[in-house]
Design a protein around this motif. Sequence first.
Motif, PDB file in Angstrom:
ATOM      1  N   GLU A 127     -25.371  36.296 -15.574  1.00 23.94           N
ATOM      2  CA  GLU A 127     -25.516  37.657 -16.075  1.00 23.94           C
ATOM      3  C   GLU A 127     -24.950  38.634 -15.058  1.00 23.94           C
ATOM      4  O   GLU A 127     -25.164  38.498 -13.857  1.00 23.94           O
ATOM      5  CB  GLU A 127     -26.990  37.995 -16.310  1.00 23.94           C
ATOM      6  CG  GLU A 127     -27.592  37.374 -17.545  1.00 23.94           C
ATOM      7  CD  GLU A 127     -28.950  37.993 -17.850  1.00 23.94           C
ATOM      8  OE1 GLU A 127     -28.986  39.095 -18.429  1.00 23.94           O
ATOM      9  OE2 GLU A 127     -29.957  37.368 -17.509  1.00 23.94           O
ATOM     10  N   ARG A 164     -24.580  42.974 -14.658  1.00 15.88           N
ATOM     11  CA  ARG A 164     -25.008  44.229 -15.262  1.00 15.88           C
ATOM     12  C   ARG A 164     -24.400  45.408 -14.505  1.00 15.88           C
ATOM     13  O   ARG A 164     -24.349  45.397 -13.260  1.00 15.88           O
ATOM     14  CB  ARG A 164     -26.533  44.333 -15.206  1.00 15.88           C
ATOM     15  CG  ARG A 164     -27.112  45.424 -16.102  1.00 15.88           C
ATOM     16  CD  ARG A 164     -28.578  45.674 -15.799  1.00 15.88           C
ATOM     17  NE  ARG A 164     -28.727  46.420 -14.542  1.00 15.88           N
ATOM     18  CZ  ARG A 164     -29.831  47.086 -14.194  1.00 15.88           C
ATOM     19  NH1 ARG A 164     -30.879  47.059 -14.978  1.00 15.88           N
ATOM     20  NH2 ARG A 164     -29.883  47.734 -13.056  1.00 15.88           N
ATOM     21  N   THR A 186     -26.231  41.150 -10.262  1.00 19.82           N
ATOM     22  CA  THR A 186     -26.565  39.848 -10.830  1.00 19.82           C
ATOM     23  C   THR A 186     -28.078  39.721 -10.919  1.00 19.82           C
ATOM     24  O   THR A 186     -28.825  40.500 -10.322  1.00 19.82           O
ATOM     25  CB  THR A 186     -25.985  38.711  -9.976  1.00 19.82           C
ATOM     26  OG1 THR A 186     -26.390  38.890  -8.605  1.00 19.82           O
ATOM     27  CG2 THR A 186     -24.462  38.710 -10.052  1.00 19.82           C
ATOM     28  N   ASP A 190     -31.369  34.406 -12.239  1.00 24.56           N
ATOM     29  CA  ASP A 190     -30.271  33.448 -12.074  1.00 24.56           C
ATOM     30  C   ASP A 190     -30.345  32.759 -10.715  1.00 24.56           C
ATOM     31  O   ASP A 190     -29.975  31.590 -10.592  1.00 24.56           O
ATOM     32  CB  ASP A 190     -28.925  34.147 -12.239  1.00 24.56           C
ATOM     33  CG  ASP A 190     -28.575  34.393 -13.711  1.00 24.56           C
ATOM     34  OD1 ASP A 190     -29.310  33.878 -14.585  1.00 24.56           O
ATOM     35  OD2 ASP A 190     -27.575  35.084 -13.976  1.00 24.56           O
ATOM     36  N   ARG A 197     -18.784  41.521 -19.089  1.00 26.59           N
ATOM     37  CA  ARG A 197     -20.086  40.845 -19.162  1.00 26.59           C
ATOM     38  C   ARG A 197     -19.999  39.611 -20.056  1.00 26.59           C
ATOM     39  O   ARG A 197     -20.651  38.587 -19.782  1.00 26.59           O
ATOM     40  CB  ARG A 197     -21.145  41.811 -19.690  1.00 26.59           C
ATOM     41  CG  ARG A 197     -21.394  43.005 -18.783  1.00 26.59           C
ATOM     42  CD  ARG A 197     -22.583  43.825 -19.266  1.00 26.59           C
ATOM     43  NE  ARG A 197     -23.833  43.128 -19.020  1.00 26.59           N
ATOM     44  CZ  ARG A 197     -25.020  43.563 -19.437  1.00 26.59           C
ATOM     45  NH1 ARG A 197     -25.110  44.666 -20.157  1.00 26.59           N
ATOM     46  NH2 ARG A 197     -26.118  42.880 -19.174  1.00 26.59           N
ATOM     47  N   SER A 211     -20.895  35.733 -19.120  1.00 24.83           N
ATOM     48  CA  SER A 211     -21.892  34.994 -19.902  1.00 24.83           C
ATOM     49  C   SER A 211     -21.423  33.585 -20.236  1.00 24.83           C
ATOM     50  O   SER A 211     -22.218  32.761 -20.693  1.00 24.83           O
ATOM     51  CB  SER A 211     -22.219  35.759 -21.192  1.00 24.83           C
ATOM     52  OG  SER A 211     -21.137  35.711 -22.111  1.00 24.83           O
ATOM     53  N   TRP A 238     -32.538  42.889 -10.200  1.00 24.54           N
ATOM     54  CA  TRP A 238     -31.078  42.784 -10.163  1.00 24.54           C
ATOM     55  C   TRP A 238     -30.600  42.915  -8.726  1.00 24.54           C
ATOM     56  O   TRP A 238     -31.145  43.707  -7.952  1.00 24.54           O
ATOM     57  CB  TRP A 238     -30.453  43.853 -11.055  1.00 24.54           C
ATOM     58  CG  TRP A 238     -30.849  43.680 -12.492  1.00 24.54           C
ATOM     59  CD1 TRP A 238     -31.935  44.217 -13.115  1.00 24.54           C
ATOM     60  CD2 TRP A 238     -30.182  42.862 -13.451  1.00 24.54           C
ATOM     61  NE1 TRP A 238     -31.999  43.807 -14.413  1.00 24.54           N
ATOM     62  CE2 TRP A 238     -30.918  42.967 -14.661  1.00 24.54           C
ATOM     63  CE3 TRP A 238     -29.036  42.075 -13.436  1.00 24.54           C
ATOM     64  CZ2 TRP A 238     -30.556  42.308 -15.826  1.00 24.54           C
ATOM     65  CZ3 TRP A 238     -28.658  41.417 -14.597  1.00 24.54           C
ATOM     66  CH2 TRP A 238     -29.412  41.528 -15.776  1.00 24.54           C
TER      67      TRP A 238
END
Length: 416
Positions: free
Chosen positions: A3, A5, A109, A113, A197, A201, A245
Motif C-alpha cells: 500500500e 498513500r 507505506t 505491511d 497506487r 497494489s 503510515w
Amino acid sequence: MAELRPFRAVRPQRDLASRIAALPYDVYSRSEAAAIVKENPWSFLKIDRAEVQLPDEVDTYDPQVYRRAADTLRQMMEEGAFIQEEKPCLYLYELTMNGRTQTGICGCTAVRDYETGVIRRHENTRREKEEDRVRHVEACRAQTGPIFLTCRDEKGELAGIQEREKQGEPLYDFTARDGVRHRVWRIAEDPVIGHIRGIFSQIPSLYIADGHHRAASAVRVAQKLGAGQMNGSRTDSRESGEAQWILSVIFPANQLQILDYNRWVADLNGKTAEEFLEALNRDFLVTPAFGEIRPEKKGEFSMCLGGQWYRLREKHARDLEDPVKALDVSVLQDRVLAPILGIRDPKTDARIRFVGGIRGLGSLEQMVRSQGGVAFALYPTSIEELFAVADQGRLMPPKSTWFEPKLRSGLFIHRI
C-alpha cells in the motif's frame, strides 16, 4: 500487496531547501553534526540531532534533547521556513551522483505491511537506537526522516511514470556540497496518484534498503498510539490514524547502487603478521599486490596488512544454497574474523570498525598505517542477494550493504 498513500507533507520553502536538507542523523557523530549546524544554522540536523543545540555535558538521550527538537520544528513552521501541503500528494525524488540517477516515489507505506512482512527487512535493530527515534517521533509528533525502500519493477511501470512526471518544473533542484544533485516533483493529480497506487497494489513485497531503525521506531509509535497512550497523554483518532503510515521513498531496484562495506580490525589477535598470513592460507590463496586493489568479483577479497595489499581468493566452495552463508560478508566473518581474529560478535566487539565504500580504499590503508591492525575490502553485496535473504525472512550480518547516494532528511516531514 503493498500500500502507498499520499500525504500532506510538511516541506521547506523552495529557497531554503538546499540549506535545510541534511544527510541522515546517524551518518554523523555529535561533534560532526554540531560543526555542520554551526556553519549552517538552517541544517535539519538541529532537529534530527537536537543535542547539538545544547551544552556538551547534556547527554544525547536526555529528555530535553527531544523537547528541543520539537520546539525547533514548531518554531521553523511558525516562521514559515516549512510549509504544509493543502492536499495529500505524492512526490518524485531524484538523486544524481557521479552521472548515475535514481528516482524514488515518496509517500507513506502502511505499518501493517511491515507487521505482516510485505515490507521486508534484512538487518537487526538495536533497542537503544530504536528508542531514540521513538522518543524523537513522540516529541515532534512527526516522522522527520524517510525510510529508503526498494522494489522490483520488472515491467518498467514505475520508471515509465517517473519519466512522464518529470517533464514539469521541479519543486526543488539543488546540488549539495557532496556533489549529489537533488530534484523533487510534486504529484497532486488524483488520477495519477490513483494509477501509482494501483501499481503498488500489485507489488507483493517492498524491501528496506536503509532506515531499519526509523522503520522499527515508526511501528512502535503506531502501536503505542493504537493503544491510545503516548508520553502519558491520551491520543486522538487523527494521531492514531496518521501514525499507521510510514514516511517512505521507494526506488526501483534496477536504479540502485550498493557500494562495498569494508572492515578494519585493530589487531591480529596476538598473532604476528607471518602467523596471520599462514592461518589465512588454509582457506585462501593469498597473493601480494602492487598498490591498493579492489575485489573484482564475488568471492574475492582485498586485504591491507602493514601497508601491503594482498588479494585473497577462496580455496573451498561455499554453501550457495543458503542465501546468508553465500554472502561474501559471511565468508569473511566465518573464515577469518571469528576463527583467526577472534571477532565473535561484530555488533559489539570494539576491535572492529566498519568503513563505508564511499570513503575509498585509501581510508583503509590510512587506518592500517596509522593505527595498525588489518583491513579488508569486499565486493559489494548485490540487490539480488538482499532480496534472497529478505524473502526467506533471514537477516544479513551487520553492515552488509552501503547504499549511495543517501536520502536527505528535512525535504519531507510526515506529521502524525
